[in-house]
Design a protein around this motif. Structure first.
Motif, mmCIF file in Angstrom:
data_model
loop_
_atom_site.group_PDB
_atom_site.id
_atom_site.type_symbol
_atom_site.label_atom_id
_atom_site.label_comp_id
_atom_site.label_asym_id
_atom_site.label_seq_id
_atom_site.Cartn_x
_atom_site.Cartn_y
_atom_site.Cartn_z
ATOM 1 N N TRP A 46 0.750 -1.154 -0.079
ATOM 2 C CA TRP A 46 -0.020 0.089 -0.024
ATOM 3 C C TRP A 46 0.923 1.117 -0.018
ATOM 4 C CZ3 TRP A 46 -5.028 -0.022 -0.541
ATOM 5 C CH2 TRP A 46 -5.698 -1.221 -0.671
ATOM 6 N N PHE A 47 0.534 2.309 -0.787
ATOM 7 C CA PHE A 47 1.367 3.510 -0.852
ATOM 8 C C PHE A 47 2.923 3.503 -1.251
ATOM 9 C CE2 PHE A 47 -2.634 4.060 1.734
ATOM 10 C CZ PHE A 47 -3.330 4.881 0.681
ATOM 11 N N GLY A 48 3.105 2.168 -1.785
ATOM 12 C CA GLY A 48 4.753 2.281 -2.064
ATOM 13 C C GLY A 48 5.325 1.536 -1.031
ATOM 14 N N PHE A 49 4.717 1.336 0.266
ATOM 15 C CA PHE A 49 5.422 0.778 1.554
ATOM 16 C C PHE A 49 5.300 -0.855 1.395
ATOM 17 C CE2 PHE A 49 4.001 5.009 2.842
ATOM 18 C CZ PHE A 49 5.307 5.404 3.123
ATOM 19 N N GLY A 50 6.033 -1.438 2.086
ATOM 20 C CA GLY A 50 6.126 -2.987 2.105
ATOM 21 C C GLY A 50 7.419 -3.675 1.429
ATOM 22 N N ALA A 51 7.495 -4.830 1.375
ATOM 23 C CA ALA A 51 8.698 -5.702 0.673
ATOM 24 C C ALA A 51 8.389 -5.939 -0.587
ATOM 25 C CB ALA A 51 8.812 -6.983 1.891
ATOM 26 N N SER A 52 9.409 -6.211 -1.055
ATOM 27 C CA SER A 52 9.535 -6.520 -2.500
ATOM 28 C C SER A 52 8.869 -8.022 -2.543
ATOM 29 C CB SER A 52 10.833 -6.554 -3.120
ATOM 30 O OG SER A 52 10.825 -7.135 -4.367
ATOM 31 N N ASP A 53 8.147 -8.195 -3.650
ATOM 32 C CA ASP A 53 7.636 -9.573 -3.820
ATOM 33 C C ASP A 53 8.262 -10.491 -4.792
ATOM 34 O OD1 ASP A 53 6.902 -8.349 -6.080
ATOM 35 O OD2 ASP A 53 4.947 -8.950 -6.275
ATOM 36 N N ARG A 54 9.670 -9.940 -4.902
ATOM 37 C CA ARG A 54 10.558 -10.966 -5.859
ATOM 38 C C ARG A 54 11.989 -11.067 -5.164
ATOM 39 N NH1 ARG A 54 10.349 -7.627 -9.689
ATOM 40 N NH2 ARG A 54 8.786 -8.698 -10.948
ATOM 41 N N SER A 55 12.351 -12.315 -5.122
ATOM 42 C CA SER A 55 13.530 -12.635 -4.523
ATOM 43 C C SER A 55 14.427 -13.338 -5.583
ATOM 44 C CB SER A 55 13.427 -13.631 -3.356
ATOM 45 O OG SER A 55 13.049 -15.135 -3.926
ATOM 46 N N PHE A 56 15.990 -13.235 -5.599
ATOM 47 C CA PHE A 56 16.771 -13.664 -6.447
ATOM 48 C C PHE A 56 18.163 -14.166 -5.629
ATOM 49 C CE2 PHE A 56 20.075 -12.926 -9.587
ATOM 50 C CZ PHE A 56 19.433 -13.375 -10.558
ATOM 51 N N GLU A 57 18.619 -15.239 -6.213
ATOM 52 C CA GLU A 57 19.653 -16.063 -5.430
ATOM 53 C C GLU A 57 20.615 -16.359 -6.678
ATOM 54 O OE1 GLU A 57 18.547 -19.347 -3.263
ATOM 55 O OE2 GLU A 57 16.980 -18.128 -2.051
ATOM 56 N N VAL A 58 21.784 -16.255 -6.256
ATOM 57 C CA VAL A 58 23.001 -16.803 -7.199
ATOM 58 C C VAL A 58 23.591 -17.812 -6.249
ATOM 59 C CG1 VAL A 58 25.031 -16.357 -8.367
ATOM 60 C CG2 VAL A 58 22.880 -14.810 -8.600
ATOM 61 N N LYS A 59 23.845 -19.185 -6.855
ATOM 62 C CA LYS A 59 24.612 -20.043 -6.081
ATOM 63 C C LYS A 59 26.065 -20.442 -6.925
ATOM 64 C CE LYS A 59 20.475 -22.070 -4.174
ATOM 65 N NZ LYS A 59 19.578 -23.361 -4.033
ATOM 66 N N THR A 60 26.966 -20.618 -6.283
ATOM 67 C CA THR A 60 28.152 -21.379 -6.521
ATOM 68 C C THR A 60 28.370 -22.271 -5.673
ATOM 69 O OG1 THR A 60 29.795 -20.015 -4.972
ATOM 70 C CG2 THR A 60 28.815 -18.821 -7.001
ATOM 71 N N PRO A 61 29.422 -23.046 -5.776
ATOM 72 C CA PRO A 61 29.716 -24.284 -5.094
ATOM 73 C C PRO A 61 30.148 -23.923 -3.690
ATOM 74 C CG PRO A 61 30.645 -24.353 -7.383
ATOM 75 C CD PRO A 61 30.013 -23.324 -7.229
ATOM 76 N N THR A 62 30.609 -22.740 -3.592
ATOM 77 C CA THR A 62 30.795 -22.349 -2.161
ATOM 78 C C THR A 62 30.006 -21.327 -1.505
ATOM 79 O OG1 THR A 62 32.392 -20.550 -3.076
ATOM 80 C CG2 THR A 62 33.513 -22.729 -2.844
ATOM 81 N N MET A 63 29.002 -20.572 -2.034
ATOM 82 C CA MET A 63 28.136 -19.720 -1.242
ATOM 83 C C MET A 63 26.906 -19.452 -1.974
ATOM 84 S SD MET A 63 27.899 -16.470 -2.835
ATOM 85 C CE MET A 63 27.897 -15.926 -4.445
ATOM 86 N N VAL A 64 25.858 -18.892 -1.281
ATOM 87 C CA VAL A 64 24.529 -18.399 -1.809
ATOM 88 C C VAL A 64 24.483 -17.272 -1.570
ATOM 89 C CG1 VAL A 64 22.000 -18.744 -1.769
ATOM 90 C CG2 VAL A 64 23.826 -20.810 -1.526
ATOM 91 N N SER A 65 23.966 -16.112 -2.717
ATOM 92 C CA SER A 65 23.628 -14.904 -2.186
ATOM 93 C C SER A 65 22.373 -14.452 -2.634
ATOM 94 C CB SER A 65 24.670 -13.823 -2.761
ATOM 95 O OG SER A 65 24.515 -13.899 -4.599
ATOM 96 N N GLY A 66 21.501 -13.899 -1.676
ATOM 97 C CA GLY A 66 20.080 -13.672 -1.814
ATOM 98 C C GLY A 66 19.866 -12.223 -1.629
ATOM 99 N N VAL A 67 19.185 -11.781 -2.852
ATOM 100 C CA VAL A 67 18.882 -10.313 -2.879
ATOM 101 C C VAL A 67 17.666 -9.825 -3.259
ATOM 102 C CG1 VAL A 67 21.277 -9.570 -3.393
ATOM 103 C CG2 VAL A 67 19.850 -9.933 -5.200
ATOM 104 N N ARG A 68 17.101 -8.599 -3.072
ATOM 105 C CA ARG A 68 15.809 -8.136 -3.482
ATOM 106 C C ARG A 68 16.203 -6.593 -4.253
ATOM 107 N NH1 ARG A 68 11.076 -10.537 -1.431
ATOM 108 N NH2 ARG A 68 11.556 -12.158 -0.065
ATOM 109 N N GLY A 69 15.939 -6.516 -5.559
ATOM 110 C CA GLY A 69 16.022 -5.314 -6.240
ATOM 111 C C GLY A 69 17.335 -4.571 -5.943
ATOM 112 N N THR A 70 18.434 -5.200 -6.376
ATOM 113 C CA THR A 70 19.592 -4.437 -6.490
ATOM 114 C C THR A 70 20.478 -4.666 -7.724
ATOM 115 O OG1 THR A 70 21.465 -4.045 -5.001
ATOM 116 C CG2 THR A 70 20.820 -6.255 -5.265
#
Length: 155
Positions: A122-146
């Motif tokens: 509502w009115f531009g507040f609140g969390a993004s509804d899309r998550s994004f992850e990049v995985k490698t054999p040694t790590m996982v990064s998860g972000v939203r809108g960046t």
């Protein structure tokens, strides 16, 4: 003779319904420079060209001196650097009931991910509804809108 007709009908039915089981495109290759190929599930590698669709479980591989850019249907962009190999492990769009999600697996090389923000509440507040992850054999990064880089090199 009846058995042959039955087999013919089954074969025709398989041809007719086959494309409906194919993976739906989740994006398009909007930039291809040099030797780039795509490997789909249970498919051999094929040369990629600008405008080719990409789907979940496709693997995009860039050779040395090659680059690729994938624009997903939600507007997010992933740029694949030379000598890289990345799989689109999962890519779903948000709807009323589920959160959109993108998961890429980077086997080697470098990616630049420009992730579009999801819808706000509502009115531009609140969390993004899309998550994004990049995985490698040694790590996982998860972000939203960046905008971020991921690099993986064995050894």
């Amino acid at each position: 003779m009846k058995r042959r007709h039955g087999l013919l009908w089954i074969f025709c039915l398989m041809l007719w319904t086959g494309p409906s089981f194919a993976a739906q495109p989740v994006g398009t290759l909007t930039g291809v420079v040099g030797r780039v190929d795509i490997t789909g599930p249970d498919q051999a590698a094929r040369p990629a060209a600008q405008g080719d669709p990409v789907a979940a479980h496709d693997i995009i591989r860039t050779k040395s001196e090659a680059r690729a850019e994938i624009t997903f249907t939600d507007g997010s962009i992933v740029r694949v650097a030379p000598a890289s190999r990345v799989e689109i492990a999962q890519y779903t769009l948000a709807d009323d009931d589920t959160e959109g999600r993108g998961i890429l697996t980077l086997f080697r090389g470098k990616l630049r991910s420009i992730i579009r923000k999801g819808k706000a509440g509502w009115f531009g507040f609140g969390a993004s509804d899309r998550s994004f992850e990049v995985k490698t054999p040694t790590m996982v990064s998860g972000v939203r809108g960046t905008d971020f880089f991921t690099t993986y090199q064995r050894g």
